[in-house]
Design a protein around this motif. Structure first.
Motif, short mmCIF file in Angstrom:
data_model
loop_
_atom_site.label_atom_id
_atom_site.label_comp_id
_atom_site.label_asym_id
_atom_site.label_seq_id
_atom_site.Cartn_x
_atom_site.Cartn_y
_atom_site.Cartn_z
N ASP A 1 0.86 -1.17 0.00
CA ASP A 1 0.00 0.00 0.00
C ASP A 1 0.90 1.23 0.00
OD1 ASP A 1 -1.65 2.27 1.21
OD2 ASP A 1 -3.18 0.73 0.89
N LEU A 2 0.69 2.10 -0.96
CA LEU A 2 1.56 3.26 -1.09
C LEU A 2 1.45 4.19 0.11
CD1 LEU A 2 3.57 4.69 -2.96
CD2 LEU A 2 1.64 5.86 -4.04
N MET B 1 6.01 0.83 -0.56
CA MET B 1 5.61 1.91 -1.46
C MET B 1 5.73 1.45 -2.92
SD MET B 1 7.37 5.17 0.45
CE MET B 1 6.86 6.30 -0.84
N TYR B 2 6.76 0.69 -3.22
CA TYR B 2 6.93 0.19 -4.59
C TYR B 2 5.81 -0.77 -4.97
CZ TYR B 2 8.66 -2.84 -8.29
OH TYR B 2 8.78 -3.59 -9.43
N PHE C 1 2.60 0.93 -5.40
CA PHE C 1 2.51 1.60 -6.71
C PHE C 1 2.19 0.59 -7.80
CE2 PHE C 1 4.49 3.40 -10.56
CZ PHE C 1 3.78 4.59 -10.63
N ASN D 1 -1.26 -0.22 -7.50
CA ASN D 1 -2.03 1.01 -7.66
C ASN D 1 -3.04 1.15 -6.52
OD1 ASN D 1 -2.85 3.42 -8.70
ND2 ASN D 1 -3.49 2.60 -10.69
N ILE E 1 -3.49 3.11 -2.77
CA ILE E 1 -3.07 4.06 -1.76
C ILE E 1 -4.28 4.37 -0.89
CG2 ILE E 1 -3.31 5.89 -3.52
CD1 ILE E 1 -1.43 7.60 -1.78
N SER F 1 -6.94 4.57 -5.95
CA SER F 1 -5.97 4.40 -7.03
C SER F 1 -5.44 5.75 -7.49
CB SER F 1 -6.61 3.67 -8.23
OG SER F 1 -6.97 2.37 -7.87
N LEU F 2 -4.29 5.70 -8.14
CA LEU F 2 -3.68 6.88 -8.75
C LEU F 2 -3.74 6.74 -10.27
CD1 LEU F 2 -0.49 7.29 -6.50
CD2 LEU F 2 -2.60 8.61 -6.38
N VAL G 1 -2.11 7.94 -12.94
CA VAL G 1 -0.91 8.68 -13.33
C VAL G 1 -0.77 8.73 -14.84
CG1 VAL G 1 1.59 8.84 -13.08
CG2 VAL G 1 0.20 8.03 -11.18
N GLY H 1 2.19 -1.21 -13.44
CA GLY H 1 1.24 -1.64 -12.43
C GLY H 1 -0.14 -1.90 -12.97
#
Length: 726
Positions: free
Chosen positions: A304-305, A353-354, A357, A360, A362, A366-367, A369, A404
């Protein structure tokens, strides 16, 4: 009468004495009821007055008395004994001492009572003193004359004042001495511990024949030989000794201790390995590989980011504040554990964190990006009036998300868990099989270093064949399925024709025929010749079982038969073998696989246990890596529950009340996030990762039967002394 049996004068005297005793007792009772102070002086004066009155009538009557103190709990029995032994011819008065007294023998506080006993005659005096001695009462001398008593009391008071003055001055002097000593106490402790350590080490030395030099035998790291020689020369010069130090290397049959050099970064990882067992001498140390694999497998479960960032920031804070935090030397055991593993926490947070990511994910969101690779071809009315819509991969999918998981899966309530389960379960098996294969390969380096060529042919090769032909082949099928089948492909390589990996593997092991999923799919296999190849792989893996079971014991039997028929070596006149006449030659490497002179029955049993453990363990260990998928799923679902049931409700409220509600609900959500998802889930993932390394990885090559090298260092001695003092 003439025979003297009755005399009027004698009867009169008895009557007067009884009357005097009764009068005295009556006066004592009256004084007690009137609250008059029961002092020895007043009681003696009253008795003397009564005796003088009686003496004026019938002659002088002498009453003696003794005074002392006795334990309060012994007083009732003491009084009964006086009454029975003296037949009521004594008079006892007592008063309790309110303040507790200190027992000089043990220092305990005791409660006592003061007493005074009146009697007449030497016989009663002797009897009373014996009774006092039996009850361990302390008697004190008391003069009969009032003037002498006053003088004694004044002397006692003077002595008490002098003693109090001396005690006060002594306490002040002791306080000043202790305050001055407290400033140097730490240095004294350090010096004493160093001196004790030096003397303890010197006591391990031996004297030579001349009794002028000391000889020591110790383990020394080879890389530190020059440093030790320089230290010996420096010590000789400083001490002014005329005898130069001599350092010689000795040949020995003993197993040397294991010494793994660590620094503040690698020390915590080495402690994780040593908790399982200290490596044997020159055995492969798994700590360097654990530095990467441990935080990575943890991150697969914890991915989990947001939560990983919290953990990474906490570890980074401990690393940056390392010196001031280490100087505090806290006694909190939990804090010491966290601080000791600060670099592990930092790496686990960064790896989490990796993986967060990659997932995806957090805080269960999701982010977006790089932009989603899916497009929506429905019109607005269809989207508004339909709660659940399905996107067709063949028509609505444009491109693969670069890194991801695509963020569109976060808004897929129906099949998000199904998709993530399949994805995470497959990567768990892939990581597990690669991790176990790497453990078996590491074992090859142990066999090569210890020159156990027999173990290479009887253990390493069949183990690798068994693991690769079954489980690595299963992971290969996963990659083939991912790359060969797609929704955009035509039959027989479309998505609905992709066979199940689990069913394929079960049919492969049980030699069952695979069935076609649909008529449009031409074959149930992924490539040509797969069925024949699978039979070859399974048969080869099954052949490895008797190979591991019988090959090594049979080779050991043949080696022992050859040794029994070896010719006898020539014998020299000095009583030594010609070939082994060198000083303390090291015995050759054990060619029996480390079994030495063990009986053949025990070798067969040991090899059978080892084979069964490896074969069954390969299956159970592969399934054990599914905990990577299970804990990752649990962590993601808990984060989603906290978001939907706690924080989302606060964000829906508007106005001034909504601002206060958001503040309170966010605080509650943050406490639950840190307490449950970071601490509790982090601890759970840490323990599962530790188990994967100890059982699934290290059991393939690591025995951990050695003992650690403990060098003479003042730093470790002082740390050990301070911990024992605490």
């Amino acid at each position: 009468m003439s025979d003297g049996r009755f005399s009027p004068r004698r009867g009169t005297i008895k009557f007067i004495r009884r009357w005097a005793t009764w009068t005295t007792a009556t006066k004592f009772k009256a004084w007690q009821e009137g609250g008059i102070n029961n002092t020895t002086e007043s009681m003696t004066r009253a008795l003397i007055t009564d005796e003088s009155r009686i003496g004026n009538t019938l002659g002088p009557v002498q009453l003696g008395f003794v005074a002392g103190v006795i334990l309060r709990e012994r007083l009732p029995a003491f009084e009964r004994m006086l009454w029975r032994a003296c037949r009521g011819n004594v008079f006892l008065r007592q008063a309790m001492i309110e303040a507790p007294l200190e027992d000089p023998s043990n220092g305990d506080n005791v409660y006592k009572s003061v007493f005074i006993i009146f009697f007449q005659g030497d016989q009663l005096k002797t009897r009373v003193k014996k009774i006092c001695e039996g009850f361990r009462a302390t008697l004190y001398p008391c003069p009969e004359a009032p003037s002498d008593r006053r003088e004694m009391a004044m002397g006692v008071m003077t002595r008490i004042e002098d003693l109090n003055t001396v005690l006060g001055q002594t306490q002040d002097h002791r306080h000043r001495v202790l305050v001055a000593a407290a400033k140097n106490l730490k240095n004294w402790f350090i010096k004493v511990r160093k001196i004790k350590a030096i003397y303890h080490t010197l006591n391990l030395f031996n004297l030579d024949v001349t009794q002028k030099c000391l000889i020591a035998e110790c383990w020394v790291p080879i890389l530190d030989m020059e440093t030790i020689q320089m230290a010996l020369r420096r010590g000789t010069e400083r001490s002014g000794s005329s005898v130069p130090p001599i350092l010689n290397r000795m040949e020995t049959y003993e197993d040397p201790p294991t010494y793994n050099r660590t620094n503040k970064f690698t020390h915590a990882f080495q402690m994780l390995i040593n908790a399982y067992g200290v490596a044997s001498y020159r055995e492969m140390n798994p700590a360097p590989y654990t530095i990467i694999t441990f935080p990575f497998l943890f991150a697969v479960m914890f991915g989990d980011l947001g939560h990983g960032a919290i953990m990474a920031l906490f570890g980074l804070w401990m690393v940056l504040k390392e010196k001031p935090l280490a100087a505090k030397k806290s006694d909190n055991e939990i804090w010491n554990i966290f601080f000791g593993g600060r670099y592990i926490i930092l790496l686990m947070g960064l790896f989490s964190m990796y993986t967060g990511f990659i997932y995806n994910d957090i805080f269960s969101k999701s982010l977006n990006v790089f932009g989603s690779g899916w497009k929506i071809n429905y019109d607005a009315e269809t989207i508004i009036y339909n709660k659940a819509l399905q996107l067709d991969p063949a028509r609505d999918f444009e491109r693969t998300y670069p890194v991801g998981m695509d963020p569109v899966w976060q808004v897929a309530p129906m099949n998000k868990i199904i998709f993530q389960n399949a994805y995470k379960m497959k990567i768990s098996i892939i990581f597990g099989v690669i991790h176990m294969i790497f453990g078996v390969i590491v074992g090859l380096f142990n066999h090569r270093y210890f020159k156990n060529t027999m173990n290479i042919y009887t253990e390493f090769i069949p183990q690798m064949i068994f693991l690769i032909f079954l489980f690595f082949y299963m992971t290969t099928l996963m990659f083939i399925k991912w790359t060969k089948y797609s929704a955009s492909n035509l039959d027989p390589y479309s998505a609905h024709c992709a066979p199940s990996i689990l069913i394929t593997f079960i049919n492969m092991v049980l030699f069952k025929e695979s069935t076609i999923l649909t008529e449009a799919c031409e074959t149930p296999f992924m490539f040509a010749g797969q069925e024949f190849l699978q039979k070859i792989l399974v048969l080869s893996a099954f052949v490895c079982i008797p190979w591991m079971l019988f090959a090594k014991p049979i080779l050991i039997m043949q080696e022992r038969k050859k040794q029994q028929h070896q010719p006898i070596l020539p014998y020299s006149s000095e009583g030594q073998d010609v070939e082994n006449s060198g000083p303390q030659s090291i015995p050759p490497a054990d060619q029996s696989g480390g079994h030495g002179n063990e009986e053949m029955s025990e070798i067969f049993i040991h090899q059978g246990i080892h084979t069964i453990e490896y074969v069954l363990g390969s299956v159970s260990h592969t399934a054990s890596y599914l905990r990577l998928w299970a804990l990752s799923l649990a962590h993601a679902q808990l984060a989603e529950v906290l978001w939907n049931m706690v924080l989302q409700n606060g964000l829906k409220t508007g106005g001034a009340i909504g601002g206060v509600a958001v503040w309170a609900i966010f605080a509650f959500w943050a406490v639950l996030t840190v307490g449950i998802l970071v601490l509790m889930e982090g601890l759970s993932a840490f323990l599962h990762t530790l188990r994967l390394h100890w059982v699934e990885f290290q059991s393939k090559f690591y025995s951990g039967l050695g003992y650690a090298f403990q060098p003479f260092a003042f730093e470790s001695i002082l740390e050990g002394g301070s911990s024992s003092d605490d």
